[in-house]
Motif scaffolding. Structure first.
Motif, PDB file in Angstrom:
ATOM      1  N   GLY A 166      64.927 -28.735 -38.451  1.00 48.54           N
ATOM      2  CA  GLY A 166      63.893 -28.992 -37.460  1.00 48.54           C
ATOM      3  C   GLY A 166      62.531 -28.504 -37.888  1.00 48.54           C
ATOM      4  O   GLY A 166      61.567 -28.617 -37.153  1.00 48.54           O
ATOM      5  N   PHE A 167      62.459 -27.928 -39.099  1.00 52.84           N
ATOM      6  CA  PHE A 167      61.168 -27.484 -39.615  1.00 52.84           C
ATOM      7  C   PHE A 167      61.210 -27.430 -41.130  1.00 52.84           C
ATOM      8  O   PHE A 167      62.274 -27.436 -41.744  1.00 52.84           O
ATOM      9  CB  PHE A 167      60.774 -26.147 -39.013  1.00 52.84           C
ATOM     10  N   THR A 193      57.077 -28.526 -37.764  1.00 46.72           N
ATOM     11  CA  THR A 193      58.293 -28.666 -36.962  1.00 46.72           C
ATOM     12  C   THR A 193      58.394 -30.081 -36.419  1.00 46.72           C
ATOM     13  O   THR A 193      57.394 -30.805 -36.337  1.00 46.72           O
ATOM     14  CB  THR A 193      58.293 -27.678 -35.776  1.00 46.72           C
ATOM     15  N   ASP A 194      59.607 -30.450 -36.023  1.00 51.31           N
ATOM     16  CA  ASP A 194      59.790 -31.739 -35.380  1.00 51.31           C
ATOM     17  C   ASP A 194      58.939 -31.809 -34.108  1.00 51.31           C
ATOM     18  O   ASP A 194      58.357 -32.841 -33.776  1.00 51.31           O
ATOM     19  CB  ASP A 194      61.261 -32.026 -35.084  1.00 51.31           C
ATOM     20  N   ARG A 195      58.789 -30.693 -33.447  1.00 48.36           N
ATOM     21  CA  ARG A 195      57.963 -30.623 -32.230  1.00 48.36           C
ATOM     22  C   ARG A 195      56.477 -30.839 -32.550  1.00 48.36           C
ATOM     23  O   ARG A 195      55.764 -31.492 -31.793  1.00 48.36           O
ATOM     24  CB  ARG A 195      58.174 -29.264 -31.562  1.00 48.36           C
ATOM     25  N   ASP A 196      55.999 -30.292 -33.685  1.00 43.36           N
ATOM     26  CA  ASP A 196      54.612 -30.529 -34.105  1.00 43.36           C
ATOM     27  C   ASP A 196      54.358 -32.025 -34.262  1.00 43.36           C
ATOM     28  O   ASP A 196      53.314 -32.533 -33.843  1.00 43.36           O
ATOM     29  CB  ASP A 196      54.314 -29.856 -35.456  1.00 43.36           C
ATOM     30  N   SER A 247      52.018 -25.898 -37.621  1.00 38.81           N
ATOM     31  CA  SER A 247      51.849 -24.629 -36.914  1.00 38.81           C
ATOM     32  C   SER A 247      51.426 -23.585 -37.938  1.00 38.81           C
ATOM     33  O   SER A 247      52.052 -23.466 -38.999  1.00 38.81           O
ATOM     34  CB  SER A 247      53.169 -24.192 -36.267  1.00 38.81           C
ATOM     35  N   VAL A 306      60.580 -18.887 -30.747  1.00 38.92           N
ATOM     36  CA  VAL A 306      60.869 -19.894 -31.767  1.00 38.92           C
ATOM     37  C   VAL A 306      62.360 -19.899 -32.067  1.00 38.92           C
ATOM     38  O   VAL A 306      63.063 -18.913 -31.818  1.00 38.92           O
ATOM     39  CB  VAL A 306      60.074 -19.636 -33.072  1.00 38.92           C
ATOM     40  N   ARG A 337      63.421 -21.036 -35.237  1.00 40.85           N
ATOM     41  CA  ARG A 337      63.573 -20.995 -36.686  1.00 40.85           C
ATOM     42  C   ARG A 337      62.538 -20.071 -37.300  1.00 40.85           C
ATOM     43  O   ARG A 337      61.413 -20.000 -36.820  1.00 40.85           O
ATOM     44  CB  ARG A 337      63.397 -22.391 -37.268  1.00 40.85           C
ATOM     45  N   SER A 391      67.877 -19.796 -38.495  1.00 45.16           N
ATOM     46  CA  SER A 391      67.697 -20.451 -37.206  1.00 45.16           C
ATOM     47  C   SER A 391      68.681 -19.891 -36.208  1.00 45.16           C
ATOM     48  O   SER A 391      69.721 -19.377 -36.572  1.00 45.16           O
ATOM     49  CB  SER A 391      67.853 -21.970 -37.314  1.00 45.16           C
TER      50      SER A 391
END
Length: 122
Positions: free
Chosen positions: A33-34, A48-51, A74, A98, A100, A119
């Motif tokens: 995921g990152f 990250t996948d969220r970024d 990030s 977080v 990870r 993670s």
């Protein structure tokens, strides 16, 4: 138990100037995921996948096909050492909210080297 005993054994890295479009497949291939972002041998952030979802798509900061990692990564990153206790890593994840953490080892040259990622169980 130490972080070294639980960390991923391999992990890719990208540079801030790399395209998001090229970083995402590396994350998929590693089922991560990152991905750490480095300049030379220095950690400068993580992607990250969220970024990608929030900053590229929701906020429109960068086109995922043309934008660079540096535009959406990030930059405030907590790290742990491979010799840290797992409880220390868990506490750092909790405090930083977080899932990870990059695992960074200080080499004899006093330059950090990213060796893996830790993670939380999701």
């Amino acid at each position: 138990m130490r972080v070294r005993d639980a960390m991923a054994s391999t992990i890719s890295c990208v540079a801030p100037g790399d395209r998001i479009e090229d970083a995402a497949p590396a994350m998929r291939e590693e089922d991560a995921g990152f991905i750490p972002v480095v300049e030379g041998d220095r950690l400068v952030g993580v992607l990250t996948d969220r970024d990608i979802v929030l900053r590229c798509i929701a906020e429109g900061r960068a086109d995922p096909r043309e934008g660079t990692v540096g535009q959406v990564m990030s930059t405030e990153v907590r790290t742990v050492s491979p010799d840290d206790d797992l409880e220390c890593a868990a506490e750092a994840m909790s405090e930083g909210e977080v899932r990870r953490l990059p695992v960074v080892e200080l080499l004899a040259s006093t330059k950090p080297a990213i060796v893996a990622a830790a993670s939380s169980a999701s």
